[in-house]
Design a protein around this motif. Sequence first.
Motif, PDB file in Angstrom:
ATOM      1  N   ASN A 114       0.842  -1.238  -0.018  1.00 39.08           N
ATOM      2  CA  ASN A 114       0.012   0.150   0.119  1.00 39.08           C
ATOM      3  C   ASN A 114       0.883   1.301   0.025  1.00 39.08           C
ATOM      4  O   ASN A 114       0.431   2.472  -0.591  1.00 39.08           O
ATOM      5  N   THR A 115       1.874   1.132   0.548  1.00 37.69           N
ATOM      6  CA  THR A 115       2.839   2.523   0.555  1.00 37.69           C
ATOM      7  C   THR A 115       3.360   2.587  -0.955  1.00 37.69           C
ATOM      8  O   THR A 115       3.519   3.745  -1.229  1.00 37.69           O
ATOM      9  N   VAL A 116       3.838   1.568  -1.514  1.00 35.97           N
ATOM     10  CA  VAL A 116       4.316   1.568  -2.870  1.00 35.97           C
ATOM     11  C   VAL A 116       2.802   2.203  -3.792  1.00 35.97           C
ATOM     12  O   VAL A 116       3.360   3.014  -4.596  1.00 35.97           O
ATOM     13  N   TYR A 117       1.759   1.873  -3.630  1.00 36.57           N
ATOM     14  CA  TYR A 117       0.797   2.440  -4.193  1.00 36.57           C
ATOM     15  C   TYR A 117       0.666   3.887  -3.970  1.00 36.57           C
ATOM     16  O   TYR A 117       0.733   4.753  -5.032  1.00 36.57           O
ATOM     17  N   SER A 118       1.032   4.342  -2.793  1.00 35.63           N
ATOM     18  CA  SER A 118       0.580   5.835  -2.476  1.00 35.63           C
ATOM     19  C   SER A 118       2.054   6.431  -3.091  1.00 35.63           C
ATOM     20  O   SER A 118       1.867   7.545  -3.607  1.00 35.63           O
ATOM     21  N   TRP A 119       3.124   5.930  -3.132  1.00 34.13           N
ATOM     22  CA  TRP A 119       4.136   6.380  -3.612  1.00 34.13           C
ATOM     23  C   TRP A 119       4.002   6.632  -5.294  1.00 34.13           C
ATOM     24  O   TRP A 119       4.409   7.855  -5.685  1.00 34.13           O
ATOM     25  N   ILE A 120       3.462   5.710  -5.985  1.00 34.82           N
ATOM     26  CA  ILE A 120       3.337   5.797  -7.222  1.00 34.82           C
ATOM     27  C   ILE A 120       2.166   6.943  -7.561  1.00 34.82           C
ATOM     28  O   ILE A 120       2.383   7.662  -8.481  1.00 34.82           O
ATOM     29  N   SER A 121       1.076   6.898  -6.848  1.00 37.41           N
ATOM     30  CA  SER A 121       0.068   8.088  -6.996  1.00 37.41           C
ATOM     31  C   SER A 121       0.568   9.216  -6.944  1.00 37.41           C
ATOM     32  O   SER A 121       0.368  10.232  -7.524  1.00 37.41           O
ATOM     33  N   ARG A 122       1.450   9.451  -5.619  1.00 43.96           N
ATOM     34  CA  ARG A 122       1.909  10.581  -5.436  1.00 43.96           C
ATOM     35  C   ARG A 122       2.957  11.031  -6.423  1.00 43.96           C
ATOM     36  O   ARG A 122       2.967  12.294  -6.960  1.00 43.96           O
ATOM     37  N   GLY A 123       3.614  10.534  -6.890  1.00 41.14           N
ATOM     38  CA  GLY A 123       4.804  10.612  -8.039  1.00 41.14           C
ATOM     39  C   GLY A 123       4.045  10.939  -9.194  1.00 41.14           C
ATOM     40  O   GLY A 123       4.757  12.030  -9.944  1.00 41.14           O
ATOM     41  N   ARG A 124       3.134  10.155  -9.697  1.00 41.22           N
ATOM     42  CA  ARG A 124       2.626  10.586 -10.883  1.00 41.22           C
ATOM     43  C   ARG A 124       1.653  12.253 -10.871  1.00 41.22           C
ATOM     44  O   ARG A 124       1.715  12.840 -11.661  1.00 41.22           O
ATOM     45  N   LYS A 125       1.186  12.314  -9.534  1.00 40.01           N
ATOM     46  CA  LYS A 125       0.666  13.631  -9.654  1.00 40.01           C
ATOM     47  C   LYS A 125       1.728  14.751  -9.536  1.00 40.01           C
ATOM     48  O   LYS A 125       1.291  15.694 -10.143  1.00 40.01           O
ATOM     49  N   MET A 126       2.768  14.572  -8.733  1.00 41.01           N
ATOM     50  CA  MET A 126       3.604  15.537  -8.799  1.00 41.01           C
ATOM     51  C   MET A 126       4.367  15.900  -9.947  1.00 41.01           C
ATOM     52  O   MET A 126       4.827  16.994 -10.380  1.00 41.01           O
ATOM     53  N   LEU A 127       4.590  14.578 -10.689  1.00 43.11           N
ATOM     54  CA  LEU A 127       5.188  14.856 -12.124  1.00 43.11           C
ATOM     55  C   LEU A 127       4.074  15.516 -13.160  1.00 43.11           C
ATOM     56  O   LEU A 127       4.616  16.466 -13.689  1.00 43.11           O
ATOM     57  N   LYS A 128       2.827  15.148 -12.978  1.00 48.48           N
ATOM     58  CA  LYS A 128       2.027  16.011 -13.789  1.00 48.48           C
ATOM     59  C   LYS A 128       2.125  17.676 -13.452  1.00 48.48           C
ATOM     60  O   LYS A 128       1.917  18.192 -14.287  1.00 48.48           O
ATOM     61  N   GLU A 129       1.952  17.755 -12.161  1.00 49.51           N
ATOM     62  CA  GLU A 129       2.034  19.155 -11.703  1.00 49.51           C
ATOM     63  C   GLU A 129       3.452  20.064 -12.307  1.00 49.51           C
ATOM     64  O   GLU A 129       3.306  21.146 -12.811  1.00 49.51           O
ATOM     65  N   ALA A 130       4.458  19.089 -11.999  1.00 51.96           N
ATOM     66  CA  ALA A 130       5.752  19.667 -12.602  1.00 51.96           C
ATOM     67  C   ALA A 130       5.813  19.920 -14.144  1.00 51.96           C
ATOM     68  O   ALA A 130       6.443  21.126 -14.663  1.00 51.96           O
TER      69      ALA A 130
END
Length: 163
Positions: A145-161
Amino acid sequence: MRSSDDIERTIDGFGSTVWRACFGFFSREQDVQDAFQDTFLKYALADTTEFRDDEHRKAWLIKVASNVCRDMLRAAHRKDQPFDDAAEQRLWESARTTDSPLSRHVELVDAFRSLDDPPRFPLYLSLYEGYTAPEIAEIMDAPVNTVYSWISRGRKMLKEALS
Protein backbone atom coordinates in the motif's frame (compact mmCIF):
# COMPACT_ATOMS: atom_id res chain seq x y z
CA MET A 1 33.76 -14.45 -8.71
CA ARG A 2 31.24 -15.13 -11.45
CA SER A 3 32.41 -16.36 -14.84
CA SER A 4 33.07 -13.80 -17.56
CA ASP A 5 30.39 -15.41 -19.75
CA ASP A 6 27.79 -14.98 -16.99
CA ILE A 7 28.80 -11.35 -16.46
CA GLU A 8 28.72 -10.57 -20.20
CA ARG A 9 25.30 -12.24 -20.64
CA THR A 10 23.94 -10.27 -17.69
CA ILE A 11 25.31 -6.96 -18.97
CA ASP A 12 23.90 -7.68 -22.44
CA GLY A 13 20.53 -8.64 -21.01
CA PHE A 14 20.11 -6.06 -18.25
CA GLY A 15 22.66 -3.33 -18.96
CA SER A 16 20.13 -0.90 -20.41
CA THR A 17 17.82 -1.42 -17.42
CA VAL A 18 20.62 -0.69 -14.96
CA TRP A 19 21.74 2.31 -17.04
CA ARG A 20 18.23 3.82 -16.97
CA ALA A 21 17.93 3.20 -13.24
CA CYS A 22 21.21 5.03 -12.63
CA PHE A 23 20.30 7.81 -15.08
CA GLY A 24 17.29 8.63 -12.92
CA PHE A 25 19.62 9.62 -10.10
CA PHE A 26 22.35 11.59 -11.87
CA SER A 27 22.60 14.32 -14.49
CA ARG A 28 26.29 13.73 -15.27
CA GLU A 29 27.08 10.83 -17.57
CA GLN A 30 30.28 10.11 -15.65
CA ASP A 31 28.29 9.47 -12.47
CA VAL A 32 25.91 7.18 -14.35
CA GLN A 33 28.91 5.26 -15.72
CA ASP A 34 30.43 4.92 -12.25
CA ALA A 35 27.18 3.64 -10.76
CA PHE A 36 26.70 1.23 -13.68
CA GLN A 37 30.21 -0.18 -13.26
CA ASP A 38 29.88 -0.47 -9.48
CA THR A 39 26.58 -2.32 -9.87
CA PHE A 40 28.05 -4.92 -12.21
CA LEU A 41 31.19 -5.20 -10.08
CA LYS A 42 28.96 -6.10 -7.14
CA TYR A 43 27.19 -8.62 -9.38
CA ALA A 44 30.52 -10.17 -10.42
CA LEU A 45 31.61 -10.47 -6.81
CA ALA A 46 28.26 -11.84 -5.56
CA ASP A 47 29.03 -15.36 -6.76
CA THR A 48 27.24 -16.96 -3.81
CA THR A 49 23.94 -15.27 -4.69
CA GLU A 50 21.58 -17.65 -6.49
CA PHE A 51 18.78 -16.35 -8.73
CA ARG A 52 15.48 -18.14 -9.33
CA ASP A 53 15.09 -16.70 -12.83
CA ASP A 54 15.93 -13.69 -14.96
CA GLU A 55 13.24 -11.54 -13.30
CA HIS A 56 14.85 -12.18 -9.91
CA ARG A 57 18.28 -11.29 -11.37
CA LYS A 58 16.83 -8.07 -12.90
CA ALA A 59 15.17 -7.06 -9.61
CA TRP A 60 18.43 -7.73 -7.73
CA LEU A 61 20.41 -5.57 -10.18
CA ILE A 62 17.90 -2.70 -9.94
CA LYS A 63 17.97 -2.84 -6.14
CA VAL A 64 21.79 -2.86 -6.09
CA ALA A 65 21.93 -0.01 -8.65
CA SER A 66 19.60 2.14 -6.56
CA ASN A 67 21.68 1.47 -3.43
CA VAL A 68 24.92 2.28 -5.28
CA CYS A 69 23.41 5.55 -6.55
CA ARG A 70 22.18 6.55 -3.10
CA ASP A 71 25.60 5.79 -1.62
CA MET A 72 27.25 7.92 -4.29
CA LEU A 73 24.87 10.80 -3.59
CA ARG A 74 25.73 10.65 0.10
CA ALA A 75 29.48 10.61 -0.54
CA ALA A 76 31.43 13.69 0.48
CA HIS A 77 33.23 14.01 -2.86
CA ARG A 78 29.93 14.88 -4.58
CA LYS A 79 30.12 18.35 -3.05
CA ASP A 80 33.11 19.28 -5.24
CA GLN A 81 32.38 20.02 -8.89
CA PRO A 82 35.18 19.47 -11.44
CA PHE A 83 36.04 22.15 -13.98
CA ASP A 84 34.66 20.24 -16.98
CA ASP A 85 31.17 20.35 -15.47
CA ALA A 86 30.84 24.00 -16.48
CA ALA A 87 30.85 23.13 -20.21
CA GLU A 88 28.41 20.28 -19.68
CA GLN A 89 26.13 22.55 -17.66
CA ARG A 90 26.15 25.18 -20.43
CA LEU A 91 25.17 22.53 -23.00
CA TRP A 92 22.37 21.28 -20.73
CA GLU A 93 21.12 24.86 -20.20
CA SER A 94 21.11 25.59 -23.95
CA ALA A 95 19.00 22.47 -24.54
CA ARG A 96 16.49 23.80 -22.00
CA THR A 97 16.06 27.13 -23.80
CA THR A 98 15.39 25.84 -27.33
CA ASP A 99 12.11 24.48 -28.64
CA SER A 100 13.27 21.08 -29.84
CA PRO A 101 12.58 17.43 -29.03
CA LEU A 102 15.73 17.50 -26.90
CA SER A 103 14.35 20.39 -24.85
CA ARG A 104 11.15 18.44 -24.20
CA HIS A 105 13.21 15.45 -23.15
CA VAL A 106 15.29 17.67 -20.85
CA GLU A 107 12.08 19.08 -19.36
CA LEU A 108 10.77 15.58 -18.64
CA VAL A 109 14.06 14.43 -17.12
CA ASP A 110 14.26 17.58 -14.97
CA ALA A 111 10.69 17.10 -13.77
CA PHE A 112 11.37 13.45 -12.98
CA ARG A 113 14.58 14.25 -11.12
CA SER A 114 12.83 16.99 -9.14
CA LEU A 115 10.70 14.37 -7.40
CA ASP A 116 11.69 13.24 -3.93
CA ASP A 117 13.10 9.76 -3.72
CA PRO A 118 10.41 7.61 -2.40
CA PRO A 119 8.06 8.51 -5.23
CA ARG A 120 10.76 8.85 -7.93
CA PHE A 121 12.27 5.35 -7.86
CA PRO A 122 9.00 3.39 -7.48
CA LEU A 123 7.47 5.54 -10.24
CA TYR A 124 10.45 4.75 -12.47
CA LEU A 125 10.07 1.02 -11.79
CA SER A 126 6.36 1.22 -12.57
CA LEU A 127 6.42 3.42 -15.68
CA TYR A 128 9.70 2.43 -17.35
CA GLU A 129 10.37 -1.11 -16.18
CA GLY A 130 6.76 -2.29 -16.01
CA TYR A 131 6.85 -3.64 -12.48
CA THR A 132 3.61 -3.96 -10.53
CA ALA A 133 3.23 -2.47 -7.06
CA PRO A 134 3.63 -5.86 -5.30
CA GLU A 135 6.86 -6.49 -7.25
CA ILE A 136 8.15 -3.02 -6.39
CA ALA A 137 7.26 -3.62 -2.74
CA GLU A 138 9.38 -6.76 -2.78
CA ILE A 139 12.30 -4.98 -4.48
CA MET A 140 12.18 -2.04 -2.06
CA ASP A 141 11.25 -4.00 1.09
CA ALA A 142 8.19 -1.79 1.61
CA PRO A 143 4.49 -2.46 2.20
CA VAL A 144 2.41 -2.77 -0.98
CA ASN A 145 0.00 0.00 0.00
CA THR A 146 2.92 2.33 0.61
CA VAL A 147 4.19 1.61 -2.91
CA TYR A 148 0.73 2.39 -4.32
CA SER A 149 0.82 5.71 -2.45
CA TRP A 150 4.31 6.52 -3.73
CA ILE A 151 3.32 5.81 -7.33
CA SER A 152 0.14 7.86 -7.05
CA ARG A 153 1.92 10.75 -5.37
CA GLY A 154 4.76 10.59 -7.91
CA ARG A 155 2.38 10.70 -10.88
CA LYS A 156 0.56 13.66 -9.40
CA MET A 157 3.81 15.55 -8.69
CA LEU A 158 5.15 14.77 -12.17
CA LYS A 159 1.93 15.98 -13.78
CA GLU A 160 2.10 19.23 -11.78
CA ALA A 161 5.75 19.75 -12.67
CA LEU A 162 5.06 19.28 -16.39
CA SER A 163 1.97 21.51 -16.56
